[in-house]
Structures are given as structure tokens and as C-alpha cells.
Design an enzyme around this catalytic site. Structure first.
Site, PDB file in Angstrom:
ATOM      1  N   SER A   9       0.846  -1.198   0.000  1.00 62.13           N
ATOM      2  CA  SER A   9       0.000   0.000   0.000  1.00 62.13           C
ATOM      3  C   SER A   9       0.873   1.237   0.000  1.00 62.13           C
ATOM      4  O   SER A   9       1.623   1.495   0.942  1.00 62.13           O
ATOM      5  CB  SER A   9      -0.899   0.006   1.237  1.00 62.13           C
ATOM      6  OG  SER A   9      -1.478   1.299   1.358  1.00 62.13           O
ATOM      7  N   HIS A  34      -1.087  -1.082  -4.430  1.00 62.30           N
ATOM      8  CA  HIS A  34      -2.367  -0.752  -3.809  1.00 62.30           C
ATOM      9  C   HIS A  34      -2.417   0.753  -3.529  1.00 62.30           C
ATOM     10  O   HIS A  34      -1.530   1.299  -2.875  1.00 62.30           O
ATOM     11  CB  HIS A  34      -2.517  -1.545  -2.508  1.00 62.30           C
ATOM     12  CG  HIS A  34      -3.844  -1.420  -1.851  1.00 62.30           C
ATOM     13  ND1 HIS A  34      -4.955  -2.146  -2.254  1.00 62.30           N
ATOM     14  CD2 HIS A  34      -4.258  -0.655  -0.805  1.00 62.30           C
ATOM     15  CE1 HIS A  34      -5.992  -1.832  -1.477  1.00 62.30           C
ATOM     16  NE2 HIS A  34      -5.593  -0.927  -0.588  1.00 62.30           N
ATOM     17  N   ASP A  36      -4.651   3.802  -1.992  1.00 61.18           N
ATOM     18  CA  ASP A  36      -5.779   4.087  -1.101  1.00 61.18           C
ATOM     19  C   ASP A  36      -6.340   5.486  -1.347  1.00 61.18           C
ATOM     20  O   ASP A  36      -5.715   6.486  -1.022  1.00 61.18           O
ATOM     21  CB  ASP A  36      -5.321   3.958   0.359  1.00 61.18           C
ATOM     22  CG  ASP A  36      -5.156   2.501   0.754  1.00 61.18           C
ATOM     23  OD1 ASP A  36      -6.142   1.745   0.606  1.00 61.18           O
ATOM     24  OD2 ASP A  36      -4.058   2.127   1.195  1.00 61.18           O
ATOM     25  N   MET A  38      -9.106   8.116  -0.410  1.00 61.76           N
ATOM     26  CA  MET A  38     -10.031   8.430   0.682  1.00 61.76           C
ATOM     27  C   MET A  38     -10.614   9.818   0.456  1.00 61.76           C
ATOM     28  O   MET A  38      -9.891  10.752   0.103  1.00 61.76           O
ATOM     29  CB  MET A  38      -9.291   8.394   2.022  1.00 61.76           C
ATOM     30  CG  MET A  38      -8.555   7.075   2.267  1.00 61.76           C
ATOM     31  SD  MET A  38      -7.942   6.979   3.943  1.00 61.76           S
ATOM     32  CE  MET A  38      -6.862   5.538   3.833  1.00 61.76           C
ATOM     33  N   HIS A  67      -8.218   1.347  -4.396  1.00 62.75           N
ATOM     34  CA  HIS A  67      -9.219   1.060  -3.365  1.00 62.75           C
ATOM     35  C   HIS A  67      -9.949   2.364  -3.069  1.00 62.75           C
ATOM     36  O   HIS A  67      -9.382   3.264  -2.466  1.00 62.75           O
ATOM     37  CB  HIS A  67      -8.466   0.503  -2.145  1.00 62.75           C
ATOM     38  CG  HIS A  67      -9.300   0.296  -0.929  1.00 62.75           C
ATOM     39  ND1 HIS A  67      -8.742   0.068   0.318  1.00 62.75           N
ATOM     40  CD2 HIS A  67     -10.651   0.267  -0.748  1.00 62.75           C
ATOM     41  CE1 HIS A  67      -9.705  -0.087   1.206  1.00 62.75           C
ATOM     42  NE2 HIS A  67     -10.877   0.039   0.593  1.00 62.75           N
ATOM     43  N   MET A  69     -12.235   4.425  -1.154  1.00 59.37           N
ATOM     44  CA  MET A  69     -12.982   4.632   0.103  1.00 59.37           C
ATOM     45  C   MET A  69     -13.732   5.931  -0.056  1.00 59.37           C
ATOM     46  O   MET A  69     -13.326   6.989   0.420  1.00 59.37           O
ATOM     47  CB  MET A  69     -11.994   4.660   1.289  1.00 59.37           C
ATOM     48  CG  MET A  69     -11.468   3.267   1.628  1.00 59.37           C
ATOM     49  SD  MET A  69      -9.944   3.316   2.589  1.00 59.37           S
ATOM     50  CE  MET A  69      -8.752   3.369   1.264  1.00 59.37           C
ATOM     51  N   MET A 138     -11.754  -6.053   4.362  1.00 60.74           N
ATOM     52  CA  MET A 138     -10.989  -5.159   5.244  1.00 60.74           C
ATOM     53  C   MET A 138     -10.735  -5.845   6.583  1.00 60.74           C
ATOM     54  O   MET A 138     -11.676  -6.320   7.230  1.00 60.74           O
ATOM     55  CB  MET A 138     -11.756  -3.854   5.507  1.00 60.74           C
ATOM     56  CG  MET A 138     -11.899  -2.920   4.314  1.00 60.74           C
ATOM     57  SD  MET A 138     -10.360  -2.461   3.500  1.00 60.74           S
ATOM     58  CE  MET A 138      -9.440  -1.705   4.841  1.00 60.74           C
ATOM     59  N   ASP A 172      -6.804  -6.550   3.586  1.00 65.97           N
ATOM     60  CA  ASP A 172      -6.182  -5.227   3.704  1.00 65.97           C
ATOM     61  C   ASP A 172      -6.302  -4.708   5.129  1.00 65.97           C
ATOM     62  O   ASP A 172      -7.402  -4.483   5.612  1.00 65.97           O
ATOM     63  CB  ASP A 172      -6.896  -4.285   2.716  1.00 65.97           C
ATOM     64  CG  ASP A 172      -6.345  -2.873   2.699  1.00 65.97           C
ATOM     65  OD1 ASP A 172      -5.299  -2.617   3.326  1.00 65.97           O
ATOM     66  OD2 ASP A 172      -6.975  -2.025   2.037  1.00 65.97           O
TER      67      ASP A 172
HETATM   68  C1  DX5 Z   1      -6.649   1.443   5.351  1.00 64.01           C
HETATM   69  C2  DX5 Z   1      -6.122   1.164   3.956  1.00 64.01           C
HETATM   70  C3  DX5 Z   1      -4.997   0.213   3.900  1.00 64.01           C
HETATM   71  C4  DX5 Z   1      -3.763   0.635   4.646  1.00 64.01           C
HETATM   72  C5  DX5 Z   1      -3.091  -0.617   5.134  1.00 64.01           C
HETATM   73  O1  DX5 Z   1      -7.764   2.251   5.223  1.00 64.01           O
HETATM   74  O2  DX5 Z   1      -7.157   0.640   3.148  1.00 64.01           O
HETATM   75  O3  DX5 Z   1      -4.673  -0.140   2.575  1.00 64.01           O
HETATM   76  O4  DX5 Z   1      -2.843   1.368   3.893  1.00 64.01           O
HETATM   77  O5  DX5 Z   1      -2.040  -0.259   5.962  1.00 64.01           O
HETATM   78  P1  DX5 Z   1      -1.399  -1.280   6.998  1.00 64.01           P
HETATM   79  O6  DX5 Z   1      -0.836  -2.393   6.184  1.00 64.01           O
HETATM   80  O7  DX5 Z   1      -0.363  -0.427   7.649  1.00 64.01           O
HETATM   81  O8  DX5 Z   1      -2.494  -1.716   7.921  1.00 64.01           O
HETATM   82 ZN    ZN Z   2      -6.601  -0.175   1.109  1.00 65.08          ZN
END
Ligand code: DX5
Ligand code: ZN
Length: 212
Positions: A9, A34, A36, A38, A67, A69, A138, A172
Site C-alpha cells: 500500500s 495498492h 488508497d 479516501m 481502493h 474509500m 478489510m 487489507d
Molecule cells: C486502510 C487502507 C490500507 C492501509 C493498510 O484504510 O485501506 O490499505 O494502507 O495499511 P497497513 O498495512 O499499515 O495496515
Molecule cells: Zn486499502
């Protein structure tokens, strides 16, 4: 079970050197990147949007697993597709019309996937399993890297693997050299790891996940 893939990620990389980080993590053995996204609404945090995805794509050779969110991911399908996303995963808990959005994603030449939060059961995604290329479970509440693994989601992973033996099932949150074992045993084959992989020697950390 489909082959194991490691998806670091980028949330945990050094954003001031994102191009170098992408090259380094690929050289260290990443299979997917990956990303993220948000929106400060579906989750409290605000991270990266299409322009940054486009910048990552310009240096990446591995597929971008974005991903989303987001409360309203459908509005951004085109923008992320044009930016170079290879996978777009949307939350079943979002406001998206699920069938339409998955179809939109595919129409743009991108692989669609669904994401379930830790409290959401497999029943919620069952009707869509044959329309997706990846199911993301998740193992932390979305929003931040570096949280603790929630083991009860392994039930969801097991149920999903039973229903869909050939599907890419991604996990994840909170994955490290220890939690990886239970995740893989339950049936996950696409492994996201942020703080663990970026918190040490990238190649060694990826290798330690792969031997699991
Ligand atoms: C959380 C994200 C993850 C995050 C995982 O909202 O979706 O992808 O980056 O990070 P670690 O591996 O540190 O839990
Ligand atoms: Zn993620």
C-alpha cells in the site's frame, strides 16, 4: 486457489519521493500497487485523487489496484480509469448503485471489485460475486494505515473462498509477518501491506510475506 500476490500500500510510502518509491517497491517484488483513495466523507482521512494516480501510472510497470474509500465512487470511475487504474474496488457500504457502478468500471476497461468492512457479512456481496474480479475484505476499519489486524474477518474470507474458489480475495489492514499466516490459511491470495512492507527492507519484508 489463485496465485499469491503481494500488493504494497503506497499510503505508507514517502509521498515526497513517490516515483522512486514505486520503482523501489516494484524492484523489491511487488505484484500489484495498492492505492488508497479516501474522500474525507466515507472515511475521515483525505488522500490521493486521479492526478496522483496518473503520476504513479507514469512510472509503474505493475497494475494499479485502486481502493476507493468514497461515498459516491460512481462519479469518479471515468477519472480514475483515465488516470490509469487497473482495478477499481468500491465499498458495498458506499452509496453507489452497485450493479451499475461495476458495469461502468468494466465498460472503461478496468477490473471491478467490491470491498467489505469488518462488520459486513458475505451475504451482502453474494449477489455480485460473479460480476467482480476481486473481493477485498478489510481487516481494519478503513481510513488509516498502521492499525491492528481484526481476526474475526477471517470468517468472511473463509466464506468467500468457499463460495468463489477461483476469485482473487484480497485482505487489507494490519498484515505483517505473523498475521499473513492466518490470512492465507483462510483463503486470501492478494495481500495488501503498508506499514509492514515500508517499515523495513522492502525486499525482505515482501519475501517474508511470500514464504507464508
Ligand atoms: C486502510 C487502507 C490500507 C492501509 C493498510 O484504510 O485501506 O490499505 O494502507 O495499511 P497497513 O498495512 O499499515 O495496515
Ligand atoms: Zn486499502
Amino acid at each position: 486457489m489463485p496465485e499469491l500476490k503481494i500488493a504494497p500500500s503506497l499510503l505508507s510510502c514517502d509521498f515526497a519521493r513517490i516515483g522512486e518509491e514505486v520503482r523501489a517497491i516494484e524492484a523489491a517484488g511487488a505484484d500489484l500497487l495498492h492505492v488508497d483513495v479516501m474522500d474525507a466523507h466515507f472515511v475521515p482521512n483525505l488522500t490521493i485523487g486521479p492526478p496522483v494516480v496518473k503520476a504513479i501510472k507514469s512510472v509503474a510497470t505493475k497494475p494499479l489496484d485502486c481502493h476507493l474509500m468514497m461515498t459516491d465512487p460512481q462519479r469518479y470511475v471515468e477519472a480514475f480509469a483515465e488516470a490509469g487504474a487497473d482495478y477499481l474496488t468500491i465499498h458495498i457500504e458506499s452509496n453507489a448503485p452497485i450493479g451499475d457502478t461495476l458495469a461502468d468500471i468494466r465498460k472503461h476497461g478496468v477490473k471491478p471489485g467490491l470491498v467489505v468492512n469488518p462488520d459486513t457479512t458475505i451475504e451482502a456481496v453474494k449477489p455480485w460475486l460473479d460480476q467482480i474480479d476481486m473481493l477485498l475484505v478489510m481487516s481494519v476499519w478503513p481510513g488509516f494505515g498502521g492499525q491492528k489486524f481484526i481476526a474475526k474477518v477471517l470468517e468472511t474470507v473463509r466464506a468467500a473462498r468457499q463460495l468463489a474458489p477461483e476469485l482473487d480475495i484480497e485482505i487489507d489492514g494490519g498484515i505483517n509477518g505473523e498475521t499473513i499466516h492466518e490470512a492465507v490459511k483462510a483463503g486470501a491470495n492478494v495481500i495488501v501491506a503498508g506499514s509492514y512492507v515500508f517499515g523495513g527492507d522492502y525486499a525482505e519484508r515482501i519475501k517474508s510475506l511470500r514464504v507464508a
